[in-house]
Design a protein around this motif. Structure first.
Motif, PDB file in Angstrom:
ATOM      1  N   GLY A  90       0.831  -1.199   0.000  1.00  0.00           N
ATOM      2  CA  GLY A  90       0.000   0.000   0.000  1.00  0.00           C
ATOM      3  C   GLY A  90       0.858   1.238   0.000  1.00  0.00           C
ATOM      4  O   GLY A  90       2.069   1.160   0.243  1.00  0.00           O
ATOM      5  N   ILE A  91       0.244   2.389  -0.256  1.00  0.00           N
ATOM      6  CA  ILE A  91       0.993   3.637  -0.249  1.00  0.00           C
ATOM      7  C   ILE A  91       1.254   4.065   1.198  1.00  0.00           C
ATOM      8  O   ILE A  91       0.763   3.436   2.146  1.00  0.00           O
ATOM      9  N   SER A  92       2.012   5.121   1.353  1.00  0.00           N
ATOM     10  CA  SER A  92       2.381   5.598   2.688  1.00  0.00           C
ATOM     11  C   SER A  92       1.163   5.977   3.522  1.00  0.00           C
ATOM     12  O   SER A  92       0.209   6.560   3.031  1.00  0.00           O
ATOM     13  N   ARG A  93       1.206   5.609   4.810  1.00  0.00           N
ATOM     14  CA  ARG A  93       0.176   5.920   5.813  1.00  0.00           C
ATOM     15  C   ARG A  93      -1.107   5.129   5.592  1.00  0.00           C
ATOM     16  O   ARG A  93      -2.205   5.607   5.838  1.00  0.00           O
ATOM     17  N   THR A  94      -0.964   3.886   5.159  1.00  0.00           N
ATOM     18  CA  THR A  94      -2.143   2.995   5.068  1.00  0.00           C
ATOM     19  C   THR A  94      -2.069   1.884   6.113  1.00  0.00           C
ATOM     20  O   THR A  94      -2.643   0.810   5.936  1.00  0.00           O
ATOM     21  N   SER A  95      -1.341   2.137   7.189  1.00  0.00           N
ATOM     22  CA  SER A  95      -1.287   1.238   8.367  1.00  0.00           C
ATOM     23  C   SER A  95      -0.541  -0.069   8.118  1.00  0.00           C
ATOM     24  O   SER A  95      -0.794  -1.061   8.804  1.00  0.00           O
ATOM     25  N   LYS A  96       0.386  -0.066   7.186  1.00  0.00           N
ATOM     26  CA  LYS A  96       1.120  -1.307   6.901  1.00  0.00           C
ATOM     27  C   LYS A  96       1.930  -1.779   8.114  1.00  0.00           C
ATOM     28  O   LYS A  96       1.843  -2.944   8.506  1.00  0.00           O
TER      29      LYS A  96
ATOM     30  N   PRO B 140      -0.756 -14.764  -5.147  1.00  0.00           N
ATOM     31  CA  PRO B 140      -1.510 -13.529  -4.901  1.00  0.00           C
ATOM     32  C   PRO B 140      -2.360 -13.572  -3.639  1.00  0.00           C
ATOM     33  O   PRO B 140      -2.615 -12.536  -3.027  1.00  0.00           O
ATOM     34  N   GLN B 141      -2.776 -14.792  -3.208  1.00  0.00           N
ATOM     35  CA  GLN B 141      -3.589 -14.882  -1.994  1.00  0.00           C
ATOM     36  C   GLN B 141      -2.787 -14.594  -0.734  1.00  0.00           C
ATOM     37  O   GLN B 141      -3.352 -14.373   0.340  1.00  0.00           O
ATOM     38  N   LYS B 142      -1.442 -14.591  -0.851  1.00  0.00           N
ATOM     39  CA  LYS B 142      -0.595 -14.225   0.287  1.00  0.00           C
ATOM     40  C   LYS B 142      -0.398 -12.711   0.393  1.00  0.00           C
ATOM     41  O   LYS B 142       0.173 -12.225   1.357  1.00  0.00           O
ATOM     42  N   ILE B 143      -0.864 -11.987  -0.621  1.00  0.00           N
ATOM     43  CA  ILE B 143      -0.674 -10.533  -0.655  1.00  0.00           C
ATOM     44  C   ILE B 143      -1.988  -9.835  -0.304  1.00  0.00           C
ATOM     45  O   ILE B 143      -3.046 -10.224  -0.796  1.00  0.00           O
ATOM     46  N   ILE B 144      -1.912  -8.838   0.536  1.00  0.00           N
ATOM     47  CA  ILE B 144      -3.078  -8.022   0.888  1.00  0.00           C
ATOM     48  C   ILE B 144      -2.793  -6.581   0.503  1.00  0.00           C
ATOM     49  O   ILE B 144      -1.825  -5.980   0.967  1.00  0.00           O
ATOM     50  N   GLY B 145      -3.654  -6.016  -0.366  1.00  0.00           N
ATOM     51  CA  GLY B 145      -3.519  -4.619  -0.732  1.00  0.00           C
ATOM     52  C   GLY B 145      -4.293  -3.734   0.236  1.00  0.00           C
ATOM     53  O   GLY B 145      -5.433  -4.041   0.593  1.00  0.00           O
ATOM     54  N   LEU B 146      -3.669  -2.662   0.679  1.00  0.00           N
ATOM     55  CA  LEU B 146      -4.322  -1.720   1.593  1.00  0.00           C
ATOM     56  C   LEU B 146      -4.560  -0.398   0.864  1.00  0.00           C
ATOM     57  O   LEU B 146      -3.628   0.184   0.292  1.00  0.00           O
ATOM     58  N   THR B 147      -5.783   0.047   0.888  1.00  0.00           N
ATOM     59  CA  THR B 147      -6.118   1.328   0.276  1.00  0.00           C
ATOM     60  C   THR B 147      -6.893   2.169   1.286  1.00  0.00           C
ATOM     61  O   THR B 147      -7.233   1.678   2.375  1.00  0.00           O
ATOM     62  N   THR B 148      -7.167   3.413   0.926  1.00  0.00           N
ATOM     63  CA  THR B 148      -7.846   4.292   1.874  1.00  0.00           C
ATOM     64  C   THR B 148      -8.543   5.435   1.146  1.00  0.00           C
ATOM     65  O   THR B 148      -8.323   5.662  -0.056  1.00  0.00           O
TER      66      THR B 148
ATOM     67  N   GLY C 281      -3.660  -9.252  -8.630  1.00  0.00           N
ATOM     68  CA  GLY C 281      -4.875 -10.030  -8.369  1.00  0.00           C
ATOM     69  C   GLY C 281      -5.063 -10.375  -6.911  1.00  0.00           C
ATOM     70  O   GLY C 281      -5.611 -11.428  -6.576  1.00  0.00           O
ATOM     71  N   CYS C 282      -4.613  -9.477  -6.030  1.00  0.00           N
ATOM     72  CA  CYS C 282      -4.681  -9.752  -4.595  1.00  0.00           C
ATOM     73  C   CYS C 282      -5.926  -9.122  -3.969  1.00  0.00           C
ATOM     74  O   CYS C 282      -6.505  -8.190  -4.533  1.00  0.00           O
ATOM     75  N   PRO C 283      -6.352  -9.612  -2.799  1.00  0.00           N
ATOM     76  CA  PRO C 283      -7.461  -8.974  -2.075  1.00  0.00           C
ATOM     77  C   PRO C 283      -7.086  -7.553  -1.671  1.00  0.00           C
ATOM     78  O   PRO C 283      -5.915  -7.270  -1.419  1.00  0.00           O
ATOM     79  N   ILE C 284      -8.079  -6.673  -1.610  1.00  0.00           N
ATOM     80  CA  ILE C 284      -7.843  -5.274  -1.244  1.00  0.00           C
ATOM     81  C   ILE C 284      -8.749  -4.891  -0.072  1.00  0.00           C
ATOM     82  O   ILE C 284      -9.945  -5.191  -0.096  1.00  0.00           O
ATOM     83  N   ILE C 285      -8.177  -4.247   0.922  1.00  0.00           N
ATOM     84  CA  ILE C 285      -8.933  -3.806   2.094  1.00  0.00           C
ATOM     85  C   ILE C 285      -8.862  -2.280   2.185  1.00  0.00           C
ATOM     86  O   ILE C 285      -7.771  -1.696   2.126  1.00  0.00           O
ATOM     87  N   ASP C 286     -10.019  -1.649   2.334  1.00  0.00           N
ATOM     88  CA  ASP C 286     -10.075  -0.200   2.555  1.00  0.00           C
ATOM     89  C   ASP C 286      -9.960   0.037   4.058  1.00  0.00           C
ATOM     90  O   ASP C 286     -10.859  -0.314   4.824  1.00  0.00           O
ATOM     91  N   VAL C 287      -8.847   0.634   4.474  1.00  0.00           N
ATOM     92  CA  VAL C 287      -8.582   0.801   5.913  1.00  0.00           C
ATOM     93  C   VAL C 287      -9.001   2.170   6.436  1.00  0.00           C
ATOM     94  O   VAL C 287      -8.812   2.470   7.615  1.00  0.00           O
ATOM     95  N   SER C 288      -9.590   3.011   5.579  1.00  0.00           N
ATOM     96  CA  SER C 288      -9.859   4.409   5.952  1.00  0.00           C
ATOM     97  C   SER C 288     -10.760   4.561   7.168  1.00  0.00           C
ATOM     98  O   SER C 288     -10.586   5.467   7.964  1.00  0.00           O
ATOM     99  N   SER C 289     -11.733   3.678   7.330  1.00  0.00           N
ATOM    100  CA  SER C 289     -12.661   3.809   8.455  1.00  0.00           C
ATOM    101  C   SER C 289     -12.574   2.622   9.411  1.00  0.00           C
ATOM    102  O   SER C 289     -13.505   2.343  10.168  1.00  0.00           O
ATOM    103  N   LYS C 290     -11.439   1.912   9.383  1.00  0.00           N
ATOM    104  CA  LYS C 290     -11.290   0.706  10.201  1.00  0.00           C
ATOM    105  C   LYS C 290     -10.174   0.879  11.231  1.00  0.00           C
ATOM    106  O   LYS C 290      -9.114   1.433  10.926  1.00  0.00           O
TER     107      LYS C 290
END
Length: 273
Positions: A150-156, A190-198, A243-252
């Motif tokens: 994920g990009i910077s400041r996405t709680s990695k 790809p299932q071992k990778i988690i994309g973080l977005t916000t 092709g990895c799962p993506i999680i929106d962390v903005s409100s979590k």
């Protein structure tokens, strides 16, 4: 008079506790001919009989740390039959704890060893998360249980450490348009990778606060909306390519995002088995 003494340490687990207690006690005496024989992982009554048949022919005593009631009973009876002194280390303490705590013991051998193994596995996972944080060494991607991108400041990093306390080895890779993505990322499942977005507005606020903390001006490109939107588009392209799962962390909260990741891990494990 200093006769030869053989102390039999019998346990339904590793027997280390009993042996250490015996060593500590023997150290209080001038015992020139004392031998300790440890018998770990005793799980059958036949094993107890064999040990007793050996002990009865020597000047011996038995010290045991057994939590399985039926085996304790058999050992006491067999030792008494042959006039062998048998000392139960665990039962008095367990009975006292049972009374004080108002709870029943599990009577399961080796629990302390399992707890120790779990602890060291957690330490190993934490050290792994620190070593492979922020894309420091792409060689760790293949060794990781999960890779966060994920990009910077996405709680990695906070997520990596939280999951490490769950005994999961996590590596994380920052996605920066100017920095090439490590080739290793495309060589793992790809299932071992988690994309973080916000959310870009939320991220803008977070980055501005970050700049303030660093004593920098809010006008820096790092916190500009154009830059944030550009980074998010770039990251989305990489995640789609993987092709990895993506999680929106903005409100979590971290715990909530981690819970989703743990569920993904669980589902992946079920598919593999």
């Amino acid at each position: 008079m200093n006769r030869r003494l053989v102390v039999y340490v019998i346990s339904d687990s590793i027997g280390e506790t009993g042996e250490q207690v015996v060593k500590a006690a023997i150290s209080q005496f001038v015992c020139k001919d004392c031998e300790i024989r440890r018998f770990p992982y005793i799980s059958e009554e036949e094993q107890i009989i064999e040990i007793i048949n050996e002990a009865k022919n020597e000047n011996s005593m038995i010290v045991f740390t057994m939590v399985i009631p039926s085996l304790r009973k058999k050992l006491r009876e067999a030792a008494q039959k042959h006039n062998i002194l048998a000392i139960d280390i665990m039962t008095p303490i367990i009975k006292s704890l049972e009374k004080v705590l108002g709870d029943k013991p599990k009577n399961e051998p080796g629990l302390i060893r399992k707890l120790d193994e779990k602890y060291f596995k957690k330490i190993e996972a934490i050290e792994f998360a620190v070593k492979y944080d922020d894309g420091k060494d792409p060689r760790g991607l293949k060794k990781a249980d999960i890779v966060l991108i994920g990009i910077s400041r996405t709680s990695k990093t906070p997520l990596s450490m939280y999951l490490a306390h769950k005994n999961i080895k996590v590596a994380n890779v920052p996605l920066v348009p100017e920095v090439p993505v490590p080739e290793e990322l495309f060589k793992i499942a790809p299932q071992k990778i988690i994309g973080l977005t916000t959310n870009p507005i939320k991220l803008n606020e977070i980055r501005q606060e970050r700049l303030k903390a660093l004593g920098l001006k809010n006008e820096a490109n790092y916190a500009s909306m154009d830059r944030i939107l550009s980074e998010l588009d770039y990251a989305e392209g990489i995640m789609k390519r993987l092709g990895c799962p993506i999680i929106d962390v903005s409100s979590k909260a971290i715990e909530e995002s981690a819970s989703i990741i743990l569920e993904i891990i669980k589902q992946n494990t079920q598919v593999l088995t």
